[in-house]
Design an enzyme around this catalytic site. Sequence first.
Site, PDB file in Angstrom:
ATOM      1  N   ASP A 133     -38.001 -31.256  61.630  1.00 44.43           N
ATOM      2  CA  ASP A 133     -36.983 -30.677  62.607  1.00 44.43           C
ATOM      3  C   ASP A 133     -35.455 -30.759  61.751  1.00 44.43           C
ATOM      4  OD1 ASP A 133     -36.397 -33.435  62.810  1.00 44.43           O
ATOM      5  OD2 ASP A 133     -36.220 -33.319  64.824  1.00 44.43           O
ATOM      6  N   GLU A 134     -35.470 -31.393  60.666  1.00 52.13           N
ATOM      7  CA  GLU A 134     -33.893 -31.762  60.029  1.00 52.13           C
ATOM      8  C   GLU A 134     -33.445 -30.363  59.280  1.00 52.13           C
ATOM      9  OE1 GLU A 134     -33.308 -35.305  57.851  1.00 52.13           O
ATOM     10  OE2 GLU A 134     -34.295 -36.308  59.378  1.00 52.13           O
ATOM     11  N   TYR A 158     -32.419 -34.241  51.373  1.00 47.15           N
ATOM     12  CA  TYR A 158     -34.066 -34.225  51.833  1.00 47.15           C
ATOM     13  C   TYR A 158     -34.042 -33.010  52.842  1.00 47.15           C
ATOM     14  CZ  TYR A 158     -37.491 -35.145  55.367  1.00 47.15           C
ATOM     15  OH  TYR A 158     -38.726 -34.891  56.115  1.00 47.15           O
ATOM     16  N   LYS A 162     -36.753 -29.849  52.189  1.00 48.65           N
ATOM     17  CA  LYS A 162     -38.000 -29.578  52.943  1.00 48.65           C
ATOM     18  C   LYS A 162     -37.524 -27.912  53.456  1.00 48.65           C
ATOM     19  CE  LYS A 162     -40.598 -31.695  54.557  1.00 48.65           C
ATOM     20  NZ  LYS A 162     -42.157 -31.990  53.919  1.00 48.65           N
TER      21      LYS A 162
HETATM   22  P1  NAD Z   1     -43.931 -41.094  53.626  1.00 44.98           P
HETATM   23  O1  NAD Z   1     -42.823 -41.176  52.985  1.00 44.98           O
HETATM   24  O2  NAD Z   1     -44.059 -42.486  54.545  1.00 44.98           O
HETATM   25  O3  NAD Z   1     -45.070 -40.716  52.807  1.00 44.98           O
HETATM   26  C1  NAD Z   1     -45.263 -39.776  51.821  1.00 44.98           C
HETATM   27  C2  NAD Z   1     -46.555 -39.977  51.011  1.00 44.98           C
HETATM   28  O4  NAD Z   1     -46.324 -39.016  49.899  1.00 44.98           O
HETATM   29  C3  NAD Z   1     -46.740 -41.454  50.260  1.00 44.98           C
HETATM   30  O5  NAD Z   1     -47.991 -41.663  50.385  1.00 44.98           O
HETATM   31  C4  NAD Z   1     -46.312 -41.036  48.770  1.00 44.98           C
HETATM   32  O6  NAD Z   1     -46.859 -41.830  47.865  1.00 44.98           O
HETATM   33  C5  NAD Z   1     -46.802 -39.476  48.832  1.00 44.98           C
HETATM   34  N1  NAD Z   1     -46.286 -38.853  47.671  1.00 44.98           N
HETATM   35  C6  NAD Z   1     -44.831 -38.561  47.374  1.00 44.98           C
HETATM   36  N2  NAD Z   1     -44.677 -37.902  46.518  1.00 44.98           N
HETATM   37  C7  NAD Z   1     -45.794 -37.352  45.925  1.00 44.98           C
HETATM   38  C8  NAD Z   1     -46.115 -36.340  44.840  1.00 44.98           C
HETATM   39  N3  NAD Z   1     -45.307 -35.755  44.241  1.00 44.98           N
HETATM   40  N4  NAD Z   1     -47.554 -36.240  44.620  1.00 44.98           N
HETATM   41  C9  NAD Z   1     -48.552 -36.698  45.696  1.00 44.98           C
HETATM   42  N5  NAD Z   1     -48.243 -37.625  46.628  1.00 44.98           N
HETATM   43  C10 NAD Z   1     -46.718 -38.018  46.844  1.00 44.98           C
HETATM   44  O7  NAD Z   1     -43.752 -39.951  54.547  1.00 44.98           O
HETATM   45  P2  NAD Z   1     -44.173 -39.739  56.012  1.00 44.98           P
HETATM   46  O8  NAD Z   1     -42.811 -40.379  57.057  1.00 44.98           O
HETATM   47  O9  NAD Z   1     -45.567 -39.874  56.174  1.00 44.98           O
HETATM   48  O10 NAD Z   1     -44.024 -38.220  56.143  1.00 44.98           O
HETATM   49  C11 NAD Z   1     -44.957 -37.179  55.763  1.00 44.98           C
HETATM   50  C12 NAD Z   1     -44.534 -35.699  55.657  1.00 44.98           C
HETATM   51  O11 NAD Z   1     -44.289 -35.644  57.015  1.00 44.98           O
HETATM   52  C13 NAD Z   1     -43.447 -35.495  54.928  1.00 44.98           C
HETATM   53  O12 NAD Z   1     -43.722 -34.365  54.218  1.00 44.98           O
HETATM   54  C14 NAD Z   1     -42.104 -35.559  55.796  1.00 44.98           C
HETATM   55  O13 NAD Z   1     -41.207 -34.638  55.436  1.00 44.98           O
HETATM   56  C15 NAD Z   1     -42.893 -35.151  57.223  1.00 44.98           C
HETATM   57  N6  NAD Z   1     -42.114 -35.364  58.316  1.00 44.98           N
HETATM   58  C16 NAD Z   1     -41.926 -36.647  58.570  1.00 44.98           C
HETATM   59  C17 NAD Z   1     -41.237 -37.299  59.673  1.00 44.98           C
HETATM   60  C18 NAD Z   1     -41.206 -38.736  60.141  1.00 44.98           C
HETATM   61  O14 NAD Z   1     -40.498 -39.243  61.002  1.00 44.98           O
HETATM   62  N7  NAD Z   1     -41.527 -39.460  59.372  1.00 44.98           N
HETATM   63  C19 NAD Z   1     -40.965 -36.349  60.591  1.00 44.98           C
HETATM   64  C20 NAD Z   1     -41.428 -35.044  60.592  1.00 44.98           C
HETATM   65  C21 NAD Z   1     -41.716 -34.478  59.376  1.00 44.98           C
HETATM   66  O1  DAU Z   2     -36.255 -35.886  62.302  1.00 43.33           O
HETATM   67  C1  DAU Z   2     -37.478 -36.037  61.457  1.00 43.33           C
HETATM   68  C2  DAU Z   2     -37.112 -36.992  60.171  1.00 43.33           C
HETATM   69  O2  DAU Z   2     -37.019 -38.193  60.778  1.00 43.33           O
HETATM   70  C3  DAU Z   2     -37.982 -36.934  58.978  1.00 43.33           C
HETATM   71  O3  DAU Z   2     -38.087 -35.618  58.482  1.00 43.33           O
HETATM   72  C4  DAU Z   2     -37.641 -37.889  57.903  1.00 43.33           C
HETATM   73  O4  DAU Z   2     -38.590 -38.009  57.153  1.00 43.33           O
HETATM   74  C5  DAU Z   2     -37.544 -39.083  58.737  1.00 43.33           C
HETATM   75  O5  DAU Z   2     -37.084 -40.320  57.717  1.00 43.33           O
HETATM   76  C6  DAU Z   2     -36.598 -39.310  59.833  1.00 43.33           C
HETATM   77  O6  DAU Z   2     -35.187 -38.978  59.380  1.00 43.33           O
HETATM   78  P1  DAU Z   2     -34.168 -39.977  60.059  1.00 43.33           P
HETATM   79  O7  DAU Z   2     -32.753 -39.805  59.084  1.00 43.33           O
HETATM   80  O8  DAU Z   2     -33.781 -39.510  61.498  1.00 43.33           O
HETATM   81  O9  DAU Z   2     -34.823 -41.221  60.030  1.00 43.33           O
HETATM   82  P2  DAU Z   2     -34.250 -42.505  59.803  1.00 43.33           P
HETATM   83  O10 DAU Z   2     -35.324 -43.648  60.541  1.00 43.33           O
HETATM   84  O11 DAU Z   2     -33.753 -42.903  58.397  1.00 43.33           O
HETATM   85  O12 DAU Z   2     -32.953 -42.723  60.709  1.00 43.33           O
HETATM   86  C7  DAU Z   2     -32.859 -42.729  62.388  1.00 43.33           C
HETATM   87  C8  DAU Z   2     -31.500 -42.806  62.868  1.00 43.33           C
HETATM   88  O13 DAU Z   2     -31.056 -44.151  62.669  1.00 43.33           O
HETATM   89  C9  DAU Z   2     -30.472 -41.941  61.952  1.00 43.33           C
HETATM   90  O14 DAU Z   2     -29.572 -41.508  62.863  1.00 43.33           O
HETATM   91  C10 DAU Z   2     -29.871 -43.124  61.027  1.00 43.33           C
HETATM   92  C11 DAU Z   2     -29.977 -44.247  61.829  1.00 43.33           C
HETATM   93  N1  DAU Z   2     -30.238 -45.567  60.968  1.00 43.33           N
HETATM   94  C12 DAU Z   2     -31.193 -45.690  60.125  1.00 43.33           C
HETATM   95  C13 DAU Z   2     -31.297 -46.764  59.437  1.00 43.33           C
HETATM   96  C14 DAU Z   2     -32.474 -46.704  58.219  1.00 43.33           C
HETATM   97  C15 DAU Z   2     -29.188 -46.531  61.078  1.00 43.33           C
HETATM   98  O15 DAU Z   2     -28.301 -46.528  62.001  1.00 43.33           O
HETATM   99  N2  DAU Z   2     -29.512 -47.861  60.831  1.00 43.33           N
HETATM  100  C16 DAU Z   2     -30.500 -47.808  59.448  1.00 43.33           C
HETATM  101  O16 DAU Z   2     -30.568 -48.722  58.788  1.00 43.33           O
END
Ligand code: NAD
Ligand code: DAU
Length: 355
Positions: A133-134, A158, A162
């Site tokens: 959603d970012e 980031y 995306k």
């Molecule tokens: P993560 O960082 O935990 O995992 C990413 C994985 O991708 C890792 O296993 C890493 O080794 C692998 N990777 C990175 N670069 C690579 C490359 N060049 N080739 C092959 N593998 C590679 O991420 P996540 O939180 O599991 O997110 C997964 C996907 O979902 C991402 O595309 C992210 O943008 C999306 N997403 C995450 C969130 C969230 O809240 N975490 C929310 C919405 C969407």
């Molecule tokens: O919205 C989806 C996204 O959510 C994904 O696409 C990203 O991969 C995932 O990392 C996440 O992004 P955020 O930046 O929202 O997540 P994060 O956990 O880093 O931070 C959540 C909120 O907390 C954000 O407002 C920043 C704040 N934060 C984060 C950290 C690590 C703090 O206040 N303190 C911290 O130490």
Amino acid sequence: MILVTGGAGFIGANFILNWLAQSDERVINLDNLTYAGNLENLSSLKGDKRHIFTKGDICDSALLINLLTKFKPRAIINFAAESHVDRSIKEPDKFIQTNIVGTFKLLEATRTYWSKLERNIKKDFRFLHVSTDEVYGSLSSKESPFDENHRYEPNSPYSASKAASDHLIRAYYKTYRLPVLTTNCSNNYGPFQFPEKLIPLIIINALSNKPLPIYGDGQQIRDWLYVKDHCDAIRRTLEAGAPGETYNIGGWNEKTNVEIVRTICSLLDKLSPHIDGRQYDEQITFITDRPGHDRRYAIDSNKIKRDLGWKPTETFETGINKTVKWYLDNKIWVENIKSGAYREWINKNYKGRAL
Ligand code: NAD
Ligand code: DAU
């Protein structure tokens, strides 16, 4: 069989475990094991022939063509990405490489493979791109949640990377009719999340008697979704989504960061109280804000509910309970993460932020 990229990371690993718990269709997992990739997340699949792990990069075209030709997957689900906003601020290069160039290489290899498939197989093939959603930027408190037609307005390296990958996906549908699907999901939490992200970081710091860092005033809002619900939504989109469409996925759980941190503290006070009677929220520390910090995200997930019948099953209360318990019950996983790359990151990100 299906090809999953980034399947050793947080959501990818949960997706593979969830997939194989419901079907015997094999999964090829392509992951280059960056700091965020952890095969321990998949240790319960040791010896399971339905999971085929390949260490490799989505930027490696030759490897991609080999894998596709050898295994002939009927679908690809692209999770592989650099995913942490703070890291993208400090080291944007890798985000451009994996998230943009990597998605492009994967699309090109897929197009080559897909164009040669037999008509029937070609028709049913799907490429599902997991996005965020970012890409839509930041909402004010009065604006409606993001729907699929919201303009793209990414604010961090980031989210910009995306957004670029989402545009490539769209272009491959419009130009080549590659049958793609895009999902844009809100913040996930749950088992196996790397403790650079807010929820696992707070749980682990709290238990280690460390400060609980909140950026700025802590009034930023995120829309939290339990990871298993996200996995179910992806599965459903793969099954029934219309090629070329995008689907927003969210939990209808808008919370400020301060609320999140306080909720975790009070759960820990109950489940794992400090022996000296201190409350966990005494560890809360407000620190310098993230540059370009988005104020609010919120997802309107009515389209996926209406068109595909998906809705979340966990409330924030049930999901966060399960999550805190999981981290308490999986101390070895946590300890293994805490050595190595994680420690280096903590020094780099929090040094000089007045902890
Ligand atoms: P993560 O960082 O935990 O995992 C990413 C994985 O991708 C890792 O296993 C890493 O080794 C692998 N990777 C990175 N670069 C690579 C490359 N060049 N080739 C092959 N593998 C590679 O991420 P996540 O939180 O599991 O997110 C997964 C996907 O979902 C991402 O595309 C992210 O943008 C999306 N997403 C995450 C969130 C969230 O809240 N975490 C929310 C919405 C969407
Ligand atoms: O919205 C989806 C996204 O959510 C994904 O696409 C990203 O991969 C995932 O990392 C996440 O992004 P955020 O930046 O929202 O997540 P994060 O956990 O880093 O931070 C959540 C909120 O907390 C954000 O407002 C920043 C704040 N934060 C984060 C950290 C690590 C703090 O206040 N303190 C911290 O130490």
